[in-house]
Scaffold this motif. Structure first.
Motif, PDB file in Angstrom:
ATOM      1  N   ILE A 218      52.354 -33.500  17.669  1.00  0.00           N
ATOM      2  CA  ILE A 218      52.635 -32.856  18.965  1.00  0.00           C
ATOM      3  C   ILE A 218      51.924 -33.524  20.153  1.00  0.00           C
ATOM      4  CG2 ILE A 218      53.290 -30.659  17.947  1.00  0.00           C
ATOM      5  CD1 ILE A 218      50.610 -29.504  18.658  1.00  0.00           C
ATOM      6  N   ASN A 219      51.837 -34.834  20.109  1.00  0.00           N
ATOM      7  CA  ASN A 219      51.190 -35.596  21.178  1.00  0.00           C
ATOM      8  C   ASN A 219      51.642 -37.053  21.041  1.00  0.00           C
ATOM      9  OD1 ASN A 219      49.429 -37.123  22.791  1.00  0.00           O
ATOM     10  ND2 ASN A 219      47.690 -35.781  22.398  1.00  0.00           N
ATOM     11  N   PRO A 220      52.423 -37.576  21.966  1.00  0.00           N
ATOM     12  CA  PRO A 220      52.888 -38.966  21.845  1.00  0.00           C
ATOM     13  C   PRO A 220      51.769 -39.984  21.762  1.00  0.00           C
ATOM     14  CG  PRO A 220      54.197 -37.784  23.468  1.00  0.00           C
ATOM     15  CD  PRO A 220      53.064 -36.882  23.109  1.00  0.00           C
ATOM     16  N   ALA A 221      50.650 -39.734  22.438  1.00  0.00           N
ATOM     17  CA  ALA A 221      49.528 -40.668  22.358  1.00  0.00           C
ATOM     18  C   ALA A 221      48.922 -40.668  20.962  1.00  0.00           C
ATOM     19  CB  ALA A 221      48.468 -40.306  23.399  1.00  0.00           C
ATOM     20  N   ARG A 222      48.832 -39.473  20.359  1.00  0.00           N
ATOM     21  CA  ARG A 222      48.311 -39.381  18.988  1.00  0.00           C
ATOM     22  C   ARG A 222      49.290 -39.960  17.979  1.00  0.00           C
ATOM     23  NH1 ARG A 222      44.602 -35.368  17.691  1.00  0.00           N
ATOM     24  NH2 ARG A 222      44.764 -36.297  15.622  1.00  0.00           N
ATOM     25  N   ALA A 223      50.550 -40.089  18.362  1.00  0.00           N
ATOM     26  CA  ALA A 223      51.531 -40.752  17.492  1.00  0.00           C
ATOM     27  C   ALA A 223      51.461 -42.266  17.647  1.00  0.00           C
ATOM     28  CB  ALA A 223      52.934 -40.243  17.814  1.00  0.00           C
ATOM     29  N   LEU A 224      51.362 -42.740  18.887  1.00  0.00           N
ATOM     30  CA  LEU A 224      51.400 -44.179  19.139  1.00  0.00           C
ATOM     31  C   LEU A 224      50.089 -44.867  18.780  1.00  0.00           C
ATOM     32  CD1 LEU A 224      53.304 -44.122  22.556  1.00  0.00           C
ATOM     33  CD2 LEU A 224      54.164 -45.014  20.375  1.00  0.00           C
ATOM     34  N   GLY A 225      48.958 -44.203  18.992  1.00  0.00           N
ATOM     35  CA  GLY A 225      47.669 -44.831  18.699  1.00  0.00           C
ATOM     36  C   GLY A 225      47.540 -45.284  17.254  1.00  0.00           C
ATOM     37  N   PRO A 226      47.674 -44.375  16.280  1.00  0.00           N
ATOM     38  CA  PRO A 226      47.605 -44.789  14.876  1.00  0.00           C
ATOM     39  C   PRO A 226      48.737 -45.733  14.478  1.00  0.00           C
ATOM     40  CG  PRO A 226      47.331 -42.421  15.084  1.00  0.00           C
ATOM     41  CD  PRO A 226      47.771 -42.919  16.415  1.00  0.00           C
ATOM     42  N   ALA A 227      49.914 -45.539  15.077  1.00  0.00           N
ATOM     43  CA  ALA A 227      51.052 -46.415  14.735  1.00  0.00           C
ATOM     44  C   ALA A 227      50.745 -47.860  15.108  1.00  0.00           C
ATOM     45  CB  ALA A 227      52.309 -45.941  15.457  1.00  0.00           C
ATOM     46  N   ILE A 228      50.125 -48.068  16.265  1.00  0.00           N
ATOM     47  CA  ILE A 228      49.792 -49.424  16.707  1.00  0.00           C
ATOM     48  C   ILE A 228      48.700 -50.033  15.829  1.00  0.00           C
ATOM     49  CG2 ILE A 228      48.769 -50.738  18.613  1.00  0.00           C
ATOM     50  CD1 ILE A 228      50.174 -48.738  20.514  1.00  0.00           C
ATOM     51  N   VAL A 229      47.683 -49.258  15.511  1.00  0.00           N
ATOM     52  CA  VAL A 229      46.532 -49.789  14.775  1.00  0.00           C
ATOM     53  C   VAL A 229      46.827 -49.917  13.283  1.00  0.00           C
ATOM     54  CG1 VAL A 229      44.125 -49.348  14.125  1.00  0.00           C
ATOM     55  CG2 VAL A 229      44.893 -48.927  16.470  1.00  0.00           C
ATOM     56  N   PHE A 230      47.506 -48.935  12.712  1.00  0.00           N
ATOM     57  CA  PHE A 230      47.683 -48.909  11.266  1.00  0.00           C
ATOM     58  C   PHE A 230      49.066 -49.354  10.812  1.00  0.00           C
ATOM     59  CE2 PHE A 230      44.459 -45.447  11.968  1.00  0.00           C
ATOM     60  CZ  PHE A 230      43.379 -46.208  11.542  1.00  0.00           C
ATOM     61  N   GLY A 231      49.958 -49.685  11.747  1.00  0.00           N
ATOM     62  CA  GLY A 231      51.251 -50.250  11.382  1.00  0.00           C
ATOM     63  C   GLY A 231      52.207 -49.265  10.758  1.00  0.00           C
TER      64      GLY A 231
END
Length: 261
Positions: A218-231
């Motif tokens: 429920i937070n786009p930043a919390r979705a994109l942050g791990p997605a960028i770092v952890f692939g």
């Protein structure tokens, strides 16, 4: 008799005068002092947000959004699943107490979108806030790589803060759950004026309900942050982000229908 008549003739006075000394301070001054002492408590319950709608984002505001998002990603992402709800809720409440009077304590692009659509901030400020929030979550995920053994970039699912839907959940159900969960959070933020306890409670309740199915990002930043770092899968992440932004837009529509301002 004579003794009785003398006692009755003595001037009477209130018994309170025997017990209570004369107040050396004016009552008005004491009331004013009490109101001054009460002000910090009231401010702590509902931070006084002084963010101007048309003003560009200041360095203090961006630093607040960046730092708050970093802390949320670090604490919320690293918490074990059994403690995810209280860890995320308490962290969000603490960050609102800390930064609410500086930036409004969005920490979430969906909340910034809701405020933009309600005319509370400008488009330039909303975009700047969103960039700071995503950057903060990227840093929070990177700090996890540094602090926790066995955590590394490109780790995928299983990394702190990584997420994914339940295997039996359809794409439309995922979209609906994330959108509605985000809308509940947004409505609470808007209706309570960002009251830390209310927003924290809404987040915890949403995580306990939606979490078993989607992870309750429920937070786009919390979705994109791990997605960028952890692939993480870009297709899955894109669905999450779209649902969350839709939830922010829905919260703006509902807030406009319910609240006067």
């Amino acid at each position: 008799n004579t003794v009785t008549s003398q006692l009755l003739q003595r001037p009477s006075f209130p018994m309170a005068a025997l017990c209570l000394p004369k107040c050396p301070f004016p009552i008005r001054a004491r009331v004013a002092s009490t109101s001054k002492r009460a002000a910090p408590f009231q401010a702590s319950r509902r931070p006084a947000v002084t963010v101007q709608a048309s003003a560009p984002a200041s360095n203090k505001e961006l630093a607040s959004e960046f730092t708050g998002a970093t802390v949320l990603q670090l604490i919320g992402g690293a918490a074990p699943a059994a403690l995810a709800a209280p860890a995320n809720g308490l962290a969000l409440g603490a960050m609102i107490f800390t930064f609410g009077a500086t930036s409004g304590a969005h920490f979430n692009p969906a909340i910034s979108l809701m405020m933009l659509l309600r005319g509370k901030i400008s488009s330039a400020k909303a975009l700047a806030y969103m960039a700071a929030q995503v950057a903060g979550c990227v840093l929070g995920a990177l700090i996890c790589c540094w602090l926790f053994p066995g955590v590394y970039t490109g780790m995928g699912l299983g990394a702190p803060g990584a997420f994914g839907p339940a295997s039996s959940l359809s794409g439309s159900a995922l979209f609906g759950l994330e959108a509605l969960g985000t809308a509940v959070l947004g409505l609470t933020v808007y209706g309570s004026g960002g009251a830390p306890l209310g927003v924290a409670a809404a987040l915890m309740a949403t995580i306990m309900t939606v979490g078993p199915w989607t992870g309750a990002v429920i937070n786009p930043a919390r979705a994109l942050g791990p997605a960028i770092v952890f692939g993480l899968s870009l297709t899955t992440v894109g669905l999450y982000v779209a649902a969350q932004l839709a939830g922010g837009a829905l919260a703006a529509v509902l807030a406009g229908a319910i609240h006067d301002a």
